[in-house]
Design a protein around this motif. Sequence first.
Motif, mmCIF file in Angstrom:
data_model
loop_
_atom_site.group_PDB
_atom_site.id
_atom_site.type_symbol
_atom_site.label_atom_id
_atom_site.label_comp_id
_atom_site.label_asym_id
_atom_site.label_seq_id
_atom_site.Cartn_x
_atom_site.Cartn_y
_atom_site.Cartn_z
ATOM 1 N N ARG A 127 49.294 44.608 37.927
ATOM 2 C CA ARG A 127 50.015 45.795 38.438
ATOM 3 C C ARG A 127 49.159 47.050 38.305
ATOM 4 N N ARG A 128 48.458 47.141 37.175
ATOM 5 C CA ARG A 128 47.613 48.333 36.983
ATOM 6 C C ARG A 128 46.523 48.413 38.050
ATOM 7 N N GLN A 129 45.965 47.229 38.391
ATOM 8 C CA GLN A 129 44.907 47.233 39.418
ATOM 9 C C GLN A 129 45.482 47.494 40.807
ATOM 10 N N ASP A 130 46.678 46.933 41.080
ATOM 11 C CA ASP A 130 47.315 47.183 42.387
ATOM 12 C C ASP A 130 47.525 48.671 42.583
ATOM 13 N N GLU A 131 47.954 49.319 41.507
ATOM 14 C CA GLU A 131 48.299 50.740 41.574
ATOM 15 C C GLU A 131 47.089 51.631 41.861
ATOM 16 N N ILE A 132 45.891 51.152 41.559
ATOM 17 C CA ILE A 132 44.700 51.960 41.875
ATOM 18 C C ILE A 132 43.926 51.373 43.062
ATOM 19 N N GLY A 133 44.504 50.343 43.679
ATOM 20 C CA GLY A 133 43.936 49.835 44.932
ATOM 21 C C GLY A 133 42.750 48.907 44.781
ATOM 22 N N THR A 134 42.598 48.245 43.615
ATOM 23 C CA THR A 134 41.463 47.325 43.423
ATOM 24 C C THR A 134 41.661 46.061 44.276
ATOM 25 N N PRO A 135 40.766 45.810 45.221
ATOM 26 C CA PRO A 135 41.005 44.691 46.152
ATOM 27 C C PRO A 135 40.991 43.307 45.487
ATOM 28 N N TYR A 136 40.128 43.117 44.466
ATOM 29 C CA TYR A 136 40.023 41.766 43.892
ATOM 30 C C TYR A 136 40.054 41.782 42.367
ATOM 31 N N CYS A 137 40.880 40.877 41.814
ATOM 32 C CA CYS A 137 40.926 40.671 40.363
ATOM 33 C C CYS A 137 40.378 39.281 40.065
ATOM 34 N N ILE A 138 39.529 39.211 39.049
ATOM 35 C CA ILE A 138 38.943 37.927 38.649
ATOM 36 C C ILE A 138 39.519 37.560 37.278
ATOM 37 N N THR A 139 40.168 36.415 37.186
ATOM 38 C CA THR A 139 40.638 35.990 35.862
ATOM 39 C C THR A 139 39.758 34.865 35.325
ATOM 40 N N ILE A 140 39.504 34.988 34.029
ATOM 41 C CA ILE A 140 38.694 33.989 33.322
ATOM 42 C C ILE A 140 39.654 33.288 32.364
ATOM 43 N N ASP A 141 39.741 31.957 32.439
ATOM 44 C CA ASP A 141 40.721 31.246 31.606
ATOM 45 C C ASP A 141 40.032 30.207 30.721
ATOM 46 N N PHE A 142 40.845 29.408 30.021
ATOM 47 C CA PHE A 142 40.255 28.451 29.075
ATOM 48 C C PHE A 142 39.511 27.321 29.779
ATOM 49 N N GLU A 143 39.782 27.086 31.039
ATOM 50 C CA GLU A 143 39.085 26.058 31.806
ATOM 51 C C GLU A 143 37.677 26.513 32.214
ATOM 52 N N THR A 144 37.507 27.862 32.270
ATOM 53 C CA THR A 144 36.251 28.410 32.807
ATOM 54 C C THR A 144 35.017 27.829 32.105
ATOM 55 N N SER A 145 35.099 27.702 30.780
ATOM 56 C CA SER A 145 33.903 27.207 30.071
ATOM 57 C C SER A 145 33.655 25.722 30.371
ATOM 58 N N ASN A 146 34.692 24.997 30.830
ATOM 59 C CA ASN A 146 34.488 23.572 31.176
ATOM 60 C C ASN A 146 34.012 23.396 32.608
ATOM 61 N N ASP A 147 34.730 24.078 33.551
ATOM 62 C CA ASP A 147 34.391 23.808 34.965
ATOM 63 C C ASP A 147 33.566 24.905 35.632
ATOM 64 N N GLY A 148 33.252 25.996 34.903
ATOM 65 C CA GLY A 148 32.431 27.076 35.472
ATOM 66 C C GLY A 148 33.142 27.824 36.595
ATOM 67 N N CYS A 149 34.478 27.734 36.624
ATOM 68 C CA CYS A 149 35.211 28.391 37.718
ATOM 69 C C CYS A 149 36.098 29.532 37.205
ATOM 70 N N ILE A 150 36.351 30.483 38.068
ATOM 71 C CA ILE A 150 37.249 31.605 37.776
ATOM 72 C C ILE A 150 38.279 31.680 38.923
#
Length: 438
Positions: A386-409
Motif C-alpha cells: 500500500r505504501r508503494q502504491d500510494e507513491i506510484g512505484t510501478p514494481y515491487c520485488i518480494t524476496i521469500d524463504f524459497e529465494t535462496s533455494n530456487d534463485g527466484c523472486i
Amino acid sequence: MIVFDKLVSLCKRRGFIFSGSSIYGGLANSFDYGFLGVELKNNIKQAWWKKFVQTRDDMIGIDAAIFMNPKVWEASGHLQNFTDPLADCKKCHERFRQDLVPIEHSTTCGGELTDVRNFNLMFKTTLGPVEGEGSVVYLRPELAQAMFVDFKELYETYRLSVPFGVAQIGKAFRNEITTGNFIFRTREFDLAEFEYFVEPDKWEHWFNYWLKEMEDWIAELGIKKDETYLHEIPDGDRAHYSKRTIDIEYQYPFGMKELYGLACRSDFDLKNHEKYSGKDLKYKNLSTGANFLPYVIEPTFGIDRSVFAVLASAYSEEEAPTTEEGESDTRVVLKIPKHLAPIKVAILPLSKKQPLIDSAKDIASELRKHFTVLYDETQSIGRRYRRQDEIGTPYCITIDFETSNDGCITVRDRDTMRQERKNITELKDYLQYLLNQA
Ligand code: GAP
C-alpha cells in the motif's frame, strides 16, 4: 475529504511537496519539493528535454542567466505591460486581483474596494553593493527573452536555418497578487518553453503543428483528452506580445484552469530588441538570400503545473483486498506513467530474518545502478504494498524463504496487482523491458 485535500495531504505526508520554511511559520505560498517530488519533477523535465530538444534536429537548448540587462524588459514591453489590475479592500486592507476577488471576501468582509491600479508583476532588486537606479535588475518573469536576445549569436554559431527553435528550462518569478491552490500559482516556479522561429507567412501552419505536439506531450503525462480544454484567448485578453494564443486548460481538482499556453508572438520581440539595442537581428541565409525578421511560435509549459496535473490525473482509490491486519479495503494508487514514477522498484523482503535480508540488500544495490530503488523491510507485506502504491512505484520485488533455494523472486505490478515469479539473473532485463513498454 475532496480529492484536492487528499492529494495535498498525500504530497505532504509522503514528502513529495510541503510548505517551505515551516519551522519559522512558513512563507506564504512557498513550497519545497522532497525526494519523491524532485524525482518526479526531474523526470518530467528530462522527458520534456528529450522530446522537444534531444530527439529533434531543428531544436537547440540554452541555459541563460536569470538577471538580464534591464533594457531587455523595457524592449520586451514587460516594464510597461506585465501588470495585473489590483484593488485594495478599504476595510481589511487585503489586496486582490480585480478579476479574482473571492466570493468569501465580498460576503464576509464586505469592505469597499479602492480604485483599480496596475501592479507590475516583476520582482525588482539591485545588483552589487550600491543601491540606485543604475543597479536595478529584475528577476525574469519568463524565459523567452534570452532566446530573442541571443537569437543572432545562436543561429550564426550553430549555422541554423529557419525554421528552428531554442528551448530552455528554468526558474521564473512573478510577484503574483493572488496565489493559492497549492502549487498552481506561486511566486517562483519552473518553466519550460521554446521559441520556434519561422517564415512569417508560415506561422499558422507551425501554430497548428505545435498545438498537436503539445497535445501528444500531455497524453504522455497520463492526462486524458477529456480532462483538458482548448481556450482560444480573444482579442483584448491576450498578452501584449501575442497575435494569437490558445491556453490548454486542465481539469484541476478545483476547476478548469490554464496548464500550458501556445502563442504566436509574431516578430514583436525581435523587432523591439532591434529598436532598443540598435543591432540588426534579421535572419540572413546566404545560400537563399533570405533576409527577414522571423515570426515566433511559443509553446510554454509550467513544470509545477505539470507535476500537479500528473499527480491529480494519477490519483485513484480502488477496492482492494483487506490487509492481514484487517485494514481498510480501499487502496490509494498513484497511477503515474511508469517512465515518470519517482521510484521505479521497491525491494521488500518477506521477513527480517537471514538469509532474506542479505539477499534483498544485494538485489537492491545491484538494481540501484539502473533504476531508482527503495528498500523497505518494516511492517507487513500488505502495508508495504500500500505504501508503494500510494507513491506510484510501478514494481515491487518480494524476496521469500524459497529465494535462496530456487534463485527466484516475485515481481508485483502496481496497476494490475498481478504477481510473477522470475529468476534473479533475468530481473534487471525484465524490469527494463516492463518499464520501456509503458
Ligand atoms: N513566455 C510565455 C509565458 O510566460 P504565461 O502564460 O504567462 O506565458 C507560462 O506563463 C506558463 O507558466 C503558464 O502556462 C503556466 O503553466 C505557468 N505559470 C504562469 N504563472 C505561474 C505561477 N504564478 N505559478 C506557477 N506556474 C505559472
